[in-house]
Design a protein around this motif. Sequence first.
Motif, PDB file in Angstrom:
ATOM      1  N   PHE A 237       0.826  -1.216   0.000  1.00  0.00           N
ATOM      2  CA  PHE A 237       0.000   0.000   0.000  1.00  0.00           C
ATOM      3  C   PHE A 237       0.857   1.261   0.000  1.00  0.00           C
ATOM      4  O   PHE A 237       0.637   2.186  -0.796  1.00  0.00           O
ATOM      5  CB  PHE A 237      -0.921  -0.016   1.218  1.00  0.00           C
ATOM      6  CG  PHE A 237      -1.546   1.312   1.522  1.00  0.00           C
ATOM      7  CD1 PHE A 237      -2.474   1.872   0.651  1.00  0.00           C
ATOM      8  CD2 PHE A 237      -1.212   2.010   2.673  1.00  0.00           C
ATOM      9  CE1 PHE A 237      -3.043   3.103   0.922  1.00  0.00           C
ATOM     10  CE2 PHE A 237      -1.780   3.225   2.947  1.00  0.00           C
ATOM     11  CZ  PHE A 237      -2.700   3.780   2.074  1.00  0.00           C
ATOM     12  N   LEU A 238       1.861   1.315   0.879  1.00  0.00           N
ATOM     13  CA  LEU A 238       2.702   2.511   0.963  1.00  0.00           C
ATOM     14  C   LEU A 238       3.535   2.707  -0.291  1.00  0.00           C
ATOM     15  O   LEU A 238       3.789   3.839  -0.703  1.00  0.00           O
ATOM     16  CB  LEU A 238       3.604   2.423   2.197  1.00  0.00           C
ATOM     17  CG  LEU A 238       2.910   2.480   3.558  1.00  0.00           C
ATOM     18  CD1 LEU A 238       3.926   2.341   4.677  1.00  0.00           C
ATOM     19  CD2 LEU A 238       2.124   3.763   3.720  1.00  0.00           C
TER      20      LEU A 238
ATOM     21  N   ARG B 210       2.694   2.203  -3.241  1.00  0.00           N
ATOM     22  CA  ARG B 210       1.864   2.713  -4.334  1.00  0.00           C
ATOM     23  C   ARG B 210       1.393   4.151  -4.105  1.00  0.00           C
ATOM     24  O   ARG B 210       0.826   4.773  -5.007  1.00  0.00           O
ATOM     25  CB  ARG B 210       0.636   1.821  -4.511  1.00  0.00           C
ATOM     26  CG  ARG B 210       0.957   0.395  -4.914  1.00  0.00           C
ATOM     27  CD  ARG B 210      -0.305  -0.463  -4.874  1.00  0.00           C
ATOM     28  NE  ARG B 210      -0.036  -1.875  -5.099  1.00  0.00           N
ATOM     29  CZ  ARG B 210      -0.063  -2.478  -6.274  1.00  0.00           C
ATOM     30  NH1 ARG B 210      -0.354  -1.770  -7.359  1.00  0.00           N
ATOM     31  NH2 ARG B 210       0.193  -3.764  -6.386  1.00  0.00           N
ATOM     32  N   ALA B 211       1.584   4.680  -2.907  1.00  0.00           N
ATOM     33  CA  ALA B 211       1.083   6.016  -2.572  1.00  0.00           C
ATOM     34  C   ALA B 211       2.126   7.080  -2.909  1.00  0.00           C
ATOM     35  O   ALA B 211       3.302   6.939  -2.562  1.00  0.00           O
ATOM     36  CB  ALA B 211       0.732   6.085  -1.087  1.00  0.00           C
ATOM     37  N   ASN B 212       1.694   8.138  -3.559  1.00  0.00           N
ATOM     38  CA  ASN B 212       2.597   9.211  -3.964  1.00  0.00           C
ATOM     39  C   ASN B 212       2.874  10.131  -2.774  1.00  0.00           C
ATOM     40  O   ASN B 212       1.978  10.845  -2.300  1.00  0.00           O
ATOM     41  CB  ASN B 212       1.978  10.019  -5.104  1.00  0.00           C
ATOM     42  CG  ASN B 212       2.962  11.015  -5.703  1.00  0.00           C
ATOM     43  OD1 ASN B 212       3.970  11.369  -5.097  1.00  0.00           O
ATOM     44  ND2 ASN B 212       2.679  11.478  -6.906  1.00  0.00           N
TER      45      ASN B 212
ATOM     46  N   LEU C 293      -9.090   2.397   4.792  1.00  0.00           N
ATOM     47  CA  LEU C 293      -9.080   1.902   3.417  1.00  0.00           C
ATOM     48  C   LEU C 293     -10.354   1.151   3.045  1.00  0.00           C
ATOM     49  O   LEU C 293     -11.032   1.489   2.076  1.00  0.00           O
ATOM     50  CB  LEU C 293      -7.855   1.009   3.196  1.00  0.00           C
ATOM     51  CG  LEU C 293      -6.499   1.714   3.346  1.00  0.00           C
ATOM     52  CD1 LEU C 293      -5.362   0.729   3.124  1.00  0.00           C
ATOM     53  CD2 LEU C 293      -6.387   2.877   2.374  1.00  0.00           C
TER      54      LEU C 293
ATOM     55  N   ASP D  66      -8.437  10.754  -2.090  1.00  0.00           N
ATOM     56  CA  ASP D  66      -7.003  11.021  -2.011  1.00  0.00           C
ATOM     57  C   ASP D  66      -6.580  11.383  -0.584  1.00  0.00           C
ATOM     58  O   ASP D  66      -5.531  10.929  -0.098  1.00  0.00           O
ATOM     59  CB  ASP D  66      -6.626  12.153  -2.964  1.00  0.00           C
ATOM     60  CG  ASP D  66      -6.793  11.762  -4.426  1.00  0.00           C
ATOM     61  OD1 ASP D  66      -6.835  10.547  -4.709  1.00  0.00           O
ATOM     62  OD2 ASP D  66      -6.916  12.671  -5.275  1.00  0.00           O
TER      63      ASP D  66
ATOM     64  N   VAL E 257      -6.564   8.316   1.759  1.00  0.00           N
ATOM     65  CA  VAL E 257      -5.390   7.484   1.484  1.00  0.00           C
ATOM     66  C   VAL E 257      -4.149   8.096   2.118  1.00  0.00           C
ATOM     67  O   VAL E 257      -3.296   7.393   2.686  1.00  0.00           O
ATOM     68  CB  VAL E 257      -5.214   7.291  -0.032  1.00  0.00           C
ATOM     69  CG1 VAL E 257      -3.848   6.690  -0.348  1.00  0.00           C
ATOM     70  CG2 VAL E 257      -6.316   6.404  -0.594  1.00  0.00           C
ATOM     71  N   GLN E 258      -4.016   9.417   2.050  1.00  0.00           N
ATOM     72  CA  GLN E 258      -2.880  10.076   2.681  1.00  0.00           C
ATOM     73  C   GLN E 258      -2.882   9.869   4.194  1.00  0.00           C
ATOM     74  O   GLN E 258      -1.827   9.629   4.806  1.00  0.00           O
ATOM     75  CB  GLN E 258      -2.910  11.566   2.345  1.00  0.00           C
ATOM     76  CG  GLN E 258      -2.662  11.876   0.878  1.00  0.00           C
ATOM     77  CD  GLN E 258      -2.883  13.343   0.541  1.00  0.00           C
ATOM     78  OE1 GLN E 258      -2.791  14.210   1.414  1.00  0.00           O
ATOM     79  NE2 GLN E 258      -3.173  13.630  -0.717  1.00  0.00           N
TER      80      GLN E 258
ATOM     81  N   VAL F 245      -1.665   6.470   4.892  1.00  0.00           N
ATOM     82  CA  VAL F 245      -0.209   6.365   4.749  1.00  0.00           C
ATOM     83  C   VAL F 245       0.474   6.775   6.051  1.00  0.00           C
ATOM     84  O   VAL F 245       1.355   6.063   6.568  1.00  0.00           O
ATOM     85  CB  VAL F 245       0.282   7.241   3.580  1.00  0.00           C
ATOM     86  CG1 VAL F 245       1.800   7.386   3.612  1.00  0.00           C
ATOM     87  CG2 VAL F 245      -0.164   6.641   2.252  1.00  0.00           C
TER      88      VAL F 245
ATOM     89  N   ALA G 218       8.517   4.423  -2.340  1.00  0.00           N
ATOM     90  CA  ALA G 218       7.591   5.364  -2.968  1.00  0.00           C
ATOM     91  C   ALA G 218       8.301   6.677  -3.295  1.00  0.00           C
ATOM     92  O   ALA G 218       8.090   7.257  -4.373  1.00  0.00           O
ATOM     93  CB  ALA G 218       6.397   5.615  -2.053  1.00  0.00           C
TER      94      ALA G 218
END
Length: 364
Positions: free
Chosen positions: A58-59, A61-63, A116, A133, A136-137, A140, A252
């Motif tokens: 998961f991490l 894939r996160a920007n 999630l 978004d 998701v942040q 993270v 990432a």
Amino acid sequence: MIAWGDIYKVVAAMSPLYFALGLGYGSVRWWRFFTAEQCGAINTLVVNFSMPFFTFDFLARANPYTMNYRVLAADAVSKALAIAAVSAWAGCCRAKAGAQSWAITGFSLAGFNNTLVVGVPLLYAMYGKWAQDLIVQIAVVQSLVWFPLLLLGFELRKAWVGIPAQGGGVSRCSSSGGSDDDDDSAGRVEPVSSSSSPPPSPAPKKDVEMNAEEEATAAAGTIRLWPMVRTVGLKLAGNPNVYASVLGVVWACIAYRWDLSMPGIVTGSLDVMSKTGTGMSMFSMGLFMAQQEKMISCGAGLAALGMALRFVAGPLATLVGAAAFGLRGDVLRFAIIQAALPQSIASFVFAKEYGLHADVLSTA
């Protein structure tokens, strides 16, 4: 604000989790497939393999370069307030011998939500892509910062009171808030009687609650404290959940900075293991619930306390944090709603592995 079709999407996202929970529950309560030791081993598998792979995947894939720092700062303030509030409450309203334990459990209940599985479909349906978004942040940062901090609390408690991790058995919480010892029976799992009395609380360690006289011998205290700090540090450094979080964020940062991607053989291997994360966590919860005499094994009082911490204290702390950083409008409403999401699945998995109030977390 949310249409019936969107409600269906939320229900559809959650239903597979309760399917896994139901399978776990039935495999012990009705079909007697697993012993108590095997149930504990399954939870250990989740803690050391499923959850770390899920977290890393998961991490990774996160920007990390598109974070909304005001929202994340507000969330950090709310969790800091939750830590301070539940620690003060635990010290004042619970027996001092169990203050550290209830501070950890209270923080789990007030601070950790299901970002999630529930948060993404719900908030996307309510507010759109920007809300997805943001949640998701928050997830993270929760995985990178707050879960390792929770694990630190578990390890410190374990070192302070000398209680071994209880992943191999059954952790129960009596109505007075104490944790019973594991059930190491080799036979098939039977429902646990909630009327069994808890063992006496362990004597508090001097390194934990130093009074005025002990402070006068601070040098000697430092000598005693150092082995504990070293042990806890090594435990955290070797915990797969901690280095999975760190490695996920490091990758990432590299991948999004230079537009890199992992080889297919690596992503395929990650997918195989990471997809077991939520399902096996819920399956383990079902196993635990089946070993209890009642569905709400911790009792109505502690269940109500858990709900108050999750759905009242958490959102109130978030409201304070949001006000401090000037969040307004839909962003403010988003912050409060995400704080009132159901309990994080991972918080139960860790509570079960460390033998601390797992019944309260499973109820939440």
